[in-house]
Design a protein around this motif. Structure first.
Motif, PDB file in Angstrom:
ATOM      1  N   ILE A  54      11.157  -6.617   8.053  1.00  0.00           N
ATOM      2  CA  ILE A  54      10.293  -5.534   8.539  1.00  0.00           C
ATOM      3  C   ILE A  54       9.004  -6.111   9.137  1.00  0.00           C
ATOM      4  O   ILE A  54       8.469  -5.586  10.107  1.00  0.00           O
TER       5      ILE A  54
ATOM      6  N   VAL B  47       4.718   6.284   4.874  1.00  0.00           N
ATOM      7  CA  VAL B  47       4.743   6.031   6.315  1.00  0.00           C
ATOM      8  C   VAL B  47       3.614   6.792   7.011  1.00  0.00           C
ATOM      9  O   VAL B  47       2.954   6.271   7.912  1.00  0.00           O
TER      10      VAL B  47
ATOM     11  N   ILE C  78       8.307   8.168   0.299  1.00  0.00           N
ATOM     12  CA  ILE C  78       8.561   7.422   1.540  1.00  0.00           C
ATOM     13  C   ILE C  78       7.788   8.054   2.692  1.00  0.00           C
ATOM     14  O   ILE C  78       7.041   7.386   3.423  1.00  0.00           O
TER      15      ILE C  78
ATOM     16  N   VAL D  70       8.673  -0.083   2.227  1.00  0.00           N
ATOM     17  CA  VAL D  70       7.830   0.905   2.906  1.00  0.00           C
ATOM     18  C   VAL D  70       6.792   1.488   1.950  1.00  0.00           C
ATOM     19  O   VAL D  70       5.613   1.607   2.287  1.00  0.00           O
TER      20      VAL D  70
ATOM     21  N   ASP E  37       0.551   4.873   6.530  1.00  0.00           N
ATOM     22  CA  ASP E  37       0.525   3.697   7.396  1.00  0.00           C
ATOM     23  C   ASP E  37       0.072   4.088   8.802  1.00  0.00           C
ATOM     24  O   ASP E  37      -0.746   3.410   9.415  1.00  0.00           O
TER      25      ASP E  37
ATOM     26  N   SER F  17       4.657  -2.122   7.223  1.00  0.00           N
ATOM     27  CA  SER F  17       4.691  -1.232   8.377  1.00  0.00           C
ATOM     28  C   SER F  17       5.944  -1.498   9.199  1.00  0.00           C
ATOM     29  O   SER F  17       6.232  -2.634   9.551  1.00  0.00           O
ATOM     30  N   LEU F  18       6.676  -0.418   9.516  1.00  0.00           N
ATOM     31  CA  LEU F  18       7.911  -0.585  10.287  1.00  0.00           C
ATOM     32  C   LEU F  18       7.619  -1.040  11.712  1.00  0.00           C
ATOM     33  O   LEU F  18       8.522  -1.387  12.455  1.00  0.00           O
TER      34      LEU F  18
END
Lengths: 344, 271
Positions: free
Chosen positions: A84, A333, A329, A281, A336, A286-287
């Motif tokens: 990731i 995100v 989740i 996550v 983030d 961070s994706l």
């Protein structure tokens, strides 16, 4: 990486809107600088809440149980995290682990290899699977999501084929192969060897990411591949190495999985693919790449374990456990995105 | 700072050509830069500015023609090869890793390891040493308003990022620094700071190749101006010999220049 004070550099120009950041902006900068902060606060809060909700939650036995429940996810999550970090994702993490577990078990039972050698074969299998993923991403330029979506099915099918759909019992294997599920006593608490291995691996991978050139190149590739290439970093090599290391980590997770479940089964760990992503996550990775800490993933795995265990002890149905993890989740995100908003 | 017009050009290109398929980007271009000067490259879109500097920085291999470094012919196998010869390029995209801190970015791609076992076996980076050197590089250029070297580059403003990229080039360059559109994305105040920075780099003895669309900046900074047109060098002028309007006229082809005499660096000393 930095242990220094919060970023408050005087801007080169006088940007009025930057002069005295309101509290919310300062919080964002703080969380940007210390990505571990968010997950840590969530973990501590959940520990407090669940200890109030369920009497036996904080008992030594229960805490030991939680660590045993998260050790496989945690180790697989480490591999997931470095992928990731390069702005990739690995949907095949669990499939690689299950396939490696079966290869490992078959090497010991059918081929009659001694335990340590069989384990090594399993780790090698993980590494080869990772190399295949890496080659698809680098050489054939497939998006990591698609590449690993494909290999997810491939590795799962290979595992089924090799095992003939049957479970290989741990009692048929050399003792060392199930050793990671065993525990030793420390201050009256049972500590499993797998949990110790997880902690050691967190330290080792952290070190590699923060104190070696390789680690910096991994971050740079995740930030901006083209820029990294222009500074002379061989980005293809870095990416492939990342997928191989992740594969080996899944292989180690497979070893721990055999110990934890006392068997190697093609049906086991069916949720590990997504659980490893969840841990990374929730741990603040961070994706979009470049940001994330393996220590965060460790904490993220613990958060998931604590939530599931705590809710179960509080008598909440399993479906609400999934519900809560899902919220975690989405929340992580969203957080983030909010943290990044200020910086790009 | 005066430039010795009779010195051997530190970097020179002779009759370079480069085609991309049907498109002839460079049709026999000449280029030279003397020790201690700032040469600006200007030209319309498609004139071959970027291709020219990519040839100079080794990012692109020319089809024909030759490159001379200190008067000796060289060929660069890639950006790394030219960098090893002391030619540093700051690309328009800056080539920084936003999530890494300033010191890490300065040493990105050429990190230093700790001496002894820590470095050789455990591959440990010399974080403190690199940070110290980064601090020196930045303070030498007078850009240590960036107090915290442990700060991520993504928290910096555009001008500060540019300063980091220029400082990186300056710190590692021993011969030439090439800057591609360093002020394109910046505001007026930040541009001014970067222009000062470029002047400082020159005054510290490093010649600078500057690609820019901004005529006022070019005329403010450059010792000589290389005007690129249709894949060739249309002329080399100086801010003293020509006005901005004339330079633009040459650039667009509205004004013809006899290239042979004025293009010669030596003859410009009389101008």
């Amino acid at each position: 990486m930095s242990e220094q004070s919060v970023a408050t550099a005087p801007p080169a120009g006088k940007d009025e809107h930057r002069q005295s950041p309101p509290a919310l902006v300062r919080l964002r900068i703080l969380m940007h600088d210390k990505p571990i902060l968010g997950p840590l606060v969530v973990l501590v809060l959940s520990l407090v809440v669940f200890s109030l909700l369920a009497d036996n939650f904080l008992s030594a036995g229960n805490l030991s149980l939680i660590t045993q429940q998260v050790m496989v996810i945690g180790i697989a999550g480490l591999g997931q995290t470095i992928i990731i970090l390069t702005a990739g994702i690995d949907l095949s993490a669990g499939a690689v682990a299950v396939f490696s577990a079966i290869v490992m078990a078959k090497a010991a039972t059918d081929l009659g290899l001694p335990g340590p050698l069989a384990i090594l074969v399993g780790l090698l299998c993980g590494g080869v699977c990772g190399a295949l993923n890496g080659a698809l991403v680098v050489r054939f330029r497939l998006p990591p999501f698609i590449a690993t979506l494909g290999t997810l099915s491939v590795f799962y099918a290979l595992g089924l084929y090799l095992s003939g759909g049957a479970t290989i019992r741990g009692t048929d294997m050399p003792a060392i192969m199930t050793a990671m599920g065993k525990s030793f006593s420390l201050f009256g608490t049972n500590v499993s060897y797998g949990a110790v291995l997880l902690v050691v691996l967190v330290a080792v991978v952290s070190y590699c990411l923060l104190y070696t050139s390789w680690g910096r190149h991994v971050h740079a590739v995740g930030d901006d591949v083209q820029a990294a290439g222009l500074t002379g970093i061989r980005t293809g090599r870095v990416l492939i190495s990342v997928y191989i290391v992740a594969g080996v980590l899944y292989g180690i997770a497979a070893w721990v999985l055999i110990g934890r479940t006392g068997a190697a089964s093609p049906q086991s760990a069916s949720t590990l693919n997504l659980d490893s992503i969840t841990a990374a996550v929730i741990g603040g990775a961070s994706l979009f790449g470049g940001r994330g800490r393996v220590l965060g993933t460790f904490v993220g795995a613990l958060i998931v374990g604590v939530f599931r265990n705590g809710l179960a002890l509080a008598g909440v149905q399993v479906l609400w456990q999934d519900f809560a993890v899902g919220l975690l989740i989405v929340g992580a995100v969203a957080l983030d995105q909010w943290i990044r908003k200020g910086s790009r | 700072m005066t430039v010795d017009r009779t010195a051997t050009p530190i970097l020179q290109a002779r009759n370079i050509t480069k085609s991309y398929g049907q498109v002839q980007a460079l049709r026999g271009v000449d280029f030279d830069i003397l020790p201690g000067e700032i040469v600006a490259i200007i030209g319309d879109n498609g004139a071959g500015k970027s291709t020219l500097i990519k040839c100079l920085s080794g990012a692109v291999a020319p089809d024909s023609g030759e490159l001379l470094l200190d008067g000796k012919p060289v060929t660069f196998a890639g950006p790394k090869a030219s960098r090893e010869q002391g030619i540093e390029t700051v690309y328009q995209t800056l080539a920084v890793a936003p999530s890494l801190d300033i010191a890490s970015n300065l040493f990105l791609g050429r990190e230093r390891r700790r001496p002894g076992v820590l470095g050789s076996v455990f591959r440990m980076l010399d974080v403190k040493g690199m940070r110290k050197d980064a601090e020196k590089a930045l303070s030498d250029l007078g850009i240590l308003t960036v107090q915290n070297l442990g700060q991520a580059v993504e928290t910096l403003s555009g001008g500060q990022r540019q300063a980091v990229a220029v400082a990186r080039a300056e710190a590692f360059s021993s011969r030439v620094v090439i800057l591609d559109e360093p002020t394109a994305a910046l505001g007026v105040r930040e541009s001014g700071k970067v222009l000062d920075l470029i002047r400082q780099v020159r005054d510290r003895g490093l010649p600078v190749v500057l690609i820019s669309h901004n005529m006022p900046h070019v005329f403010e900074l450059a010792d000589r101006i290389h005007i690129q047109r249709l894949g060739r060098r249309a002329a080399v002028v100086t801010p003293q010999s020509h006005t901005m309007n004339e330079a633009v006229a040459i650039m667009t082809g509205a004004m013809q220049v006899d290239t042979t005499p004025s293009a010669d660096a030596a003859s410009l000393s009389k101008a």
